[in-house]
Design a protein around this motif. Sequence first.
Motif, PDB file in Angstrom:
ATOM      1  N   TYR A 104      -8.413  14.660  -7.398  1.00  0.00           N
ATOM      2  CA  TYR A 104      -7.411  14.752  -8.467  1.00  0.00           C
ATOM      3  C   TYR A 104      -6.013  14.444  -7.933  1.00  0.00           C
ATOM      4  N   SER A 105      -5.681  14.985  -6.760  1.00  0.00           N
ATOM      5  CA  SER A 105      -4.349  14.744  -6.193  1.00  0.00           C
ATOM      6  C   SER A 105      -4.169  13.267  -5.865  1.00  0.00           C
ATOM      7  N   GLY A 106      -5.265  12.602  -5.475  1.00  0.00           N
ATOM      8  CA  GLY A 106      -5.192  11.159  -5.217  1.00  0.00           C
ATOM      9  C   GLY A 106      -4.922  10.379  -6.491  1.00  0.00           C
ATOM     10  N   ILE A 107      -5.608  10.755  -7.575  1.00  0.00           N
ATOM     11  CA  ILE A 107      -5.395  10.102  -8.866  1.00  0.00           C
ATOM     12  C   ILE A 107      -3.964  10.337  -9.348  1.00  0.00           C
ATOM     13  N   GLU A 108      -3.469  11.545  -9.142  1.00  0.00           N
ATOM     14  CA  GLU A 108      -2.095  11.881  -9.528  1.00  0.00           C
ATOM     15  C   GLU A 108      -1.101  11.015  -8.760  1.00  0.00           C
ATOM     16  N   TYR A 109      -1.360  10.821  -7.460  1.00  0.00           N
ATOM     17  CA  TYR A 109      -0.503   9.963  -6.630  1.00  0.00           C
ATOM     18  C   TYR A 109      -0.478   8.535  -7.177  1.00  0.00           C
ATOM     19  N   ILE A 110      -1.643   8.027  -7.554  1.00  0.00           N
ATOM     20  CA  ILE A 110      -1.746   6.653  -8.043  1.00  0.00           C
ATOM     21  C   ILE A 110      -0.916   6.472  -9.313  1.00  0.00           C
ATOM     22  N   PHE A 111      -1.038   7.400 -10.256  1.00  0.00           N
ATOM     23  CA  PHE A 111      -0.288   7.299 -11.502  1.00  0.00           C
ATOM     24  C   PHE A 111       1.209   7.493 -11.284  1.00  0.00           C
ATOM     25  N   THR A 136       6.229  11.644  -3.837  1.00  0.00           N
ATOM     26  CA  THR A 136       5.276  12.698  -3.488  1.00  0.00           C
ATOM     27  C   THR A 136       5.260  13.764  -4.576  1.00  0.00           C
ATOM     28  N   ARG A 137       4.194  14.522  -4.603  1.00  0.00           N
ATOM     29  CA  ARG A 137       4.052  15.591  -5.577  1.00  0.00           C
ATOM     30  C   ARG A 137       3.849  16.902  -4.834  1.00  0.00           C
ATOM     31  N   SER A 138       4.403  17.973  -5.387  1.00  0.00           N
ATOM     32  CA  SER A 138       4.254  19.285  -4.751  1.00  0.00           C
ATOM     33  C   SER A 138       2.785  19.692  -4.689  1.00  0.00           C
ATOM     34  N   PHE A 139       1.987  19.170  -5.618  1.00  0.00           N
ATOM     35  CA  PHE A 139       0.565  19.503  -5.651  1.00  0.00           C
ATOM     36  C   PHE A 139      -0.146  19.010  -4.393  1.00  0.00           C
ATOM     37  N   ALA A 140       0.384  17.947  -3.779  1.00  0.00           N
ATOM     38  CA  ALA A 140      -0.228  17.408  -2.560  1.00  0.00           C
ATOM     39  C   ALA A 140      -0.156  18.428  -1.428  1.00  0.00           C
ATOM     40  N   LYS A 141       0.964  19.149  -1.339  1.00  0.00           N
ATOM     41  CA  LYS A 141       1.099  20.186  -0.314  1.00  0.00           C
ATOM     42  C   LYS A 141       0.133  21.341  -0.597  1.00  0.00           C
ATOM     43  N   ILE A 194     -12.806   8.911   1.715  1.00  0.00           N
ATOM     44  CA  ILE A 194     -12.406   7.678   1.012  1.00  0.00           C
ATOM     45  C   ILE A 194     -11.058   7.875   0.337  1.00  0.00           C
ATOM     46  N   ARG A 195     -10.873   9.015  -0.314  1.00  0.00           N
ATOM     47  CA  ARG A 195      -9.600   9.296  -0.989  1.00  0.00           C
ATOM     48  C   ARG A 195      -8.454   9.270   0.001  1.00  0.00           C
ATOM     49  N   ASP A 196      -8.627   9.951   1.137  1.00  0.00           N
ATOM     50  CA  ASP A 196      -7.542  10.076   2.112  1.00  0.00           C
ATOM     51  C   ASP A 196      -7.258   8.759   2.833  1.00  0.00           C
ATOM     52  N   VAL A 197      -8.305   7.978   3.094  1.00  0.00           N
ATOM     53  CA  VAL A 197      -8.104   6.663   3.719  1.00  0.00           C
ATOM     54  C   VAL A 197      -7.320   5.759   2.765  1.00  0.00           C
ATOM     55  N   PHE A 198      -7.677   5.801   1.476  1.00  0.00           N
ATOM     56  CA  PHE A 198      -6.979   4.986   0.485  1.00  0.00           C
ATOM     57  C   PHE A 198      -5.507   5.379   0.382  1.00  0.00           C
ATOM     58  N   MET A 199      -5.247   6.694   0.350  1.00  0.00           N
ATOM     59  CA  MET A 199      -3.870   7.157   0.223  1.00  0.00           C
ATOM     60  C   MET A 199      -3.051   6.833   1.470  1.00  0.00           C
ATOM     61  N   THR A 200      -3.665   6.908   2.640  1.00  0.00           N
ATOM     62  CA  THR A 200      -2.963   6.549   3.875  1.00  0.00           C
ATOM     63  C   THR A 200      -2.616   5.067   3.868  1.00  0.00           C
ATOM     64  N   GLY A 201      -3.564   4.250   3.434  1.00  0.00           N
ATOM     65  CA  GLY A 201      -3.316   2.809   3.330  1.00  0.00           C
ATOM     66  C   GLY A 201      -2.207   2.492   2.340  1.00  0.00           C
ATOM     67  N   LEU A 202      -2.196   3.215   1.229  1.00  0.00           N
ATOM     68  CA  LEU A 202      -1.164   3.015   0.208  1.00  0.00           C
ATOM     69  C   LEU A 202       0.211   3.392   0.747  1.00  0.00           C
ATOM     70  N   ARG A 203       0.249   4.455   1.546  1.00  0.00           N
ATOM     71  CA  ARG A 203       1.515   4.897   2.129  1.00  0.00           C
ATOM     72  C   ARG A 203       2.048   3.864   3.132  1.00  0.00           C
ATOM     73  N   VAL A 204       1.156   3.312   3.927  1.00  0.00           N
ATOM     74  CA  VAL A 204       1.549   2.279   4.901  1.00  0.00           C
ATOM     75  C   VAL A 204       2.028   1.028   4.164  1.00  0.00           C
ATOM     76  N   TYR A 205       1.331   0.665   3.092  1.00  0.00           N
ATOM     77  CA  TYR A 205       1.711  -0.504   2.291  1.00  0.00           C
ATOM     78  C   TYR A 205       3.100  -0.308   1.686  1.00  0.00           C
ATOM     79  N   ALA A 206       3.353   0.869   1.139  1.00  0.00           N
ATOM     80  CA  ALA A 206       4.654   1.157   0.541  1.00  0.00           C
ATOM     81  C   ALA A 206       5.763   1.053   1.577  1.00  0.00           C
ATOM     82  N   ASN A 207       5.489   1.530   2.782  1.00  0.00           N
ATOM     83  CA  ASN A 207       6.490   1.466   3.842  1.00  0.00           C
ATOM     84  C   ASN A 207       6.790   0.028   4.236  1.00  0.00           C
ATOM     85  N   LYS A 208       5.761  -0.803   4.299  1.00  0.00           N
ATOM     86  CA  LYS A 208       5.955  -2.216   4.644  1.00  0.00           C
ATOM     87  C   LYS A 208       6.781  -2.942   3.586  1.00  0.00           C
ATOM     88  N   LYS A 209       6.632  -2.506   2.333  1.00  0.00           N
ATOM     89  CA  LYS A 209       7.383  -3.096   1.229  1.00  0.00           C
ATOM     90  C   LYS A 209       8.758  -2.446   1.064  1.00  0.00           C
TER      91      LYS A 209
END
Length: 196
Positions: A177-184, A120-125, A99-114
């Motif tokens: 946690y990394s997903g929450i960090e991305y959102i903020f 990005t955060r180094s913690f994601a890597k 669920i976390r990864d699907v949400f983040m992928t959707g958010l990334r696609v949405y950002a690209n469309k906009k």
Amino acid sequence: MKSLPNTLSTLRIVLAPVFLLLYLEGGLIWGGLSILVFTIAAITDYFDGHYARKYDIESSLGVFLYPLADKVLTFSAFIVLPFIDPAQFPWWAVILIIIRDVFMTGLRVYANKKDMQMKTRSFAKTKTTIQLTFLYIALLLGVFEGTGNILADWSELVLSTGVMFWLMMLVTFITVYSGIEYIFTNKKLFKSSASS
């Protein structure tokens, strides 16, 4: 050659179900082949991103395919874990990660469309490295378990300690946690959505 990154992404998507079917077939031979397929797919991930960055190749299809291919491959690996031992690798943790990864992928696609740059955060890597390391360990334990050799004894010993359960909890926590960090970090995306 401009289509190479997209070709590699597509290959990852194709290899993911192949890995899944081979792994669930069970046995040392099929399991070994599934790990080989998973490794090849993971290597394409490196070359995909490296080639695209080196030659500055980017397309709308690539922006969609690249993260999708990564997630499909990762999901296929997490999905097999409860089949190894549902007590060590509970379904609810796998579902939470997905669920976390699907949400983040959707958010990334949405950002690209906009036409908005998603920070990005180094913690994601770090999260990705931890996930892959954990997956390789867990998958290998599952392959060797019950094969009747010294590696099987070692695998069953590790699984009997319950340490993999706590590692699964750690991976789940880090992923969420990394997903929450991305959102903020990317709050402006939600503000843009609310104002549009």
